[in-house]
Motif scaffolding. Structure first.
Motif, PDB file in Angstrom:
ATOM      1  N   ALA A   1       8.548 -14.379  -2.548  1.00 45.52           N
ATOM      2  CA  ALA A   1       8.516 -13.568  -1.327  1.00 45.52           C
ATOM      3  C   ALA A   1       8.861 -12.115  -1.615  1.00 45.52           C
ATOM      4  O   ALA A   1       9.753 -11.809  -2.416  1.00 45.52           O
ATOM      5  CB  ALA A   1       9.478 -14.139  -0.288  1.00 45.52           C
ATOM      6  N   GLY A   2       8.153 -11.204  -0.966  1.00 50.60           N
ATOM      7  CA  GLY A   2       8.443  -9.786  -1.127  1.00 50.60           C
ATOM      8  C   GLY A   2       7.520  -8.946  -0.271  1.00 50.60           C
ATOM      9  O   GLY A   2       6.509  -9.429   0.246  1.00 50.60           O
ATOM     10  N   ILE A   3       7.886  -7.695  -0.128  1.00 52.48           N
ATOM     11  CA  ILE A   3       7.082  -6.750   0.641  1.00 52.48           C
ATOM     12  C   ILE A   3       6.858  -5.495  -0.191  1.00 52.48           C
ATOM     13  O   ILE A   3       7.597  -5.214  -1.144  1.00 52.48           O
ATOM     14  CB  ILE A   3       7.753  -6.373   1.980  1.00 52.48           C
ATOM     15  N   ALA A   4       5.836  -4.747   0.162  1.00 46.16           N
ATOM     16  CA  ALA A   4       5.531  -3.485  -0.516  1.00 46.16           C
ATOM     17  C   ALA A   4       5.695  -2.330   0.455  1.00 46.16           C
ATOM     18  O   ALA A   4       5.612  -2.508   1.676  1.00 46.16           O
ATOM     19  CB  ALA A   4       4.108  -3.509  -1.071  1.00 46.16           C
ATOM     20  N   ASP A   5       5.903  -1.157  -0.107  1.00 47.08           N
ATOM     21  CA  ASP A   5       5.983   0.051   0.698  1.00 47.08           C
ATOM     22  C   ASP A   5       5.721   1.217  -0.240  1.00 47.08           C
ATOM     23  O   ASP A   5       5.739   1.057  -1.465  1.00 47.08           O
ATOM     24  CB  ASP A   5       7.358   0.188   1.358  1.00 47.08           C
TER      25      ASP A   5
END
Length: 261
Positions: free
Chosen positions: A94-98
């Motif tokens: 799980a992870g998010i980008a920005d």
């Protein structure tokens, strides 16, 4: 519905997968289920996506679904109850980008990325190690951004650098139980993590489609001239989890098409 292969190296295994509803996480679930895995603990913020994934698996698969933020300790209090029978493997993905230059990076934005990608990874790893049988294996999804600097990647890159070090420390701590912990560091992968990133949205508008934008980025940044498919990364994760990688721990598999050269 994924078809189980005649040889099933993960037969009857119990596996935790985070970020399971799409991208690398979903591809990993399919890859492992085709090779005999029969019990999954699946975690993602996308509750409908989790349900849709579970509905496509072999009816023989037992699935426990947990919808929520991996950075929420309460989520892991609940998920741990589904792992008490013992895990054999974990894919902590799980992870998010920005994207933002450091001078423009809002502190709340920084904390949001670090919370999901690093705090969430620590909580996921704690649950996996506490409930895993001796001899198990874990793969953490890091990123080439964790060791190659690019403008605009301060939060994402710092979080993934932390994941790489976390995997090494966990490998040393878990070695006494013969639990292996490795990381995989993809470069560009065609997943939904790009969607919503301002830079990528600009490229989509400029070139007319998502596919064209991905191709432009791959050609600019990757010597092989292509991004990976989620299914390819899933197969590499499967290798690291499996018995063929029995002497590999504390390693980072760089799968970036030459981006970091």
């Amino acid at each position: 519905m994924p078809e189980v292969q005649p040889t099933a190296p993960f037969a009857e295994r119990s596996i935790l997968v985070t970020g399971a509803a799409s991208g690398i996480g979903a591809a990993s679930v399919y890859w492992l289920s085709r090779r005999g895995a029969r019990r999954f603990v699946l975690v993602d913020r996308d509750e409908p996506g989790l349900a849709a994934l579970a509905a496509t698996l072999d009816p023989a698969c037992e699935t426990s679904l947990f919808a929520g933020d991996v950075a929420d300790p309460q989520l892991w209090d609940e998920a741990a109850s589904a792992c008490t029978a013992g895990l054999d493997h974990a894919v902590l993905n799980a992870g998010i980008a920005d994207a933002a230059m450091i001078t423009d990076l809002d502190f709340a934005q920084w904390r949001r990325v670090l919370a999901s990608n690093l705090d969430g990874m620590v909580l996921s790893l704690q649950c996996a190690l506490r409930t895993m049988r001796d001899g198990g294996s874990i793969v953490l999804t890091a990123s080439a951004s964790g060791f190659k600097a690019e403008p605009g990647t301060a939060a994402y890159g710092a979080s993934k650098a932390g994941v790489l070090q976390l995997a090494k420390v966990a490998a040393k701590e878990a070695a006494a139980r013969n639990i292996r912990v490795n990381a995989i560091a993809p470069g560009g992968v065609d997943t939904a993590i790009w969607d919503g990133v301002p830079m990528f949205e600009d490229l989509v508008r400029e070139h007319g489609s998502r596919e064209a934008a991905l191709a432009v980025m791959a050609n600019m940044a990757t010597p092989l001239g292509r991004f990976a498919r989620a299914e390819e990364i899933a197969a590499q994760i499967g290798f690291l989890l499996g018995d063929e990688a029995a002497t590999i721990t504390g390693a980072n598999l760089v799968s970036d098409g030459g981006y970091s050269l």
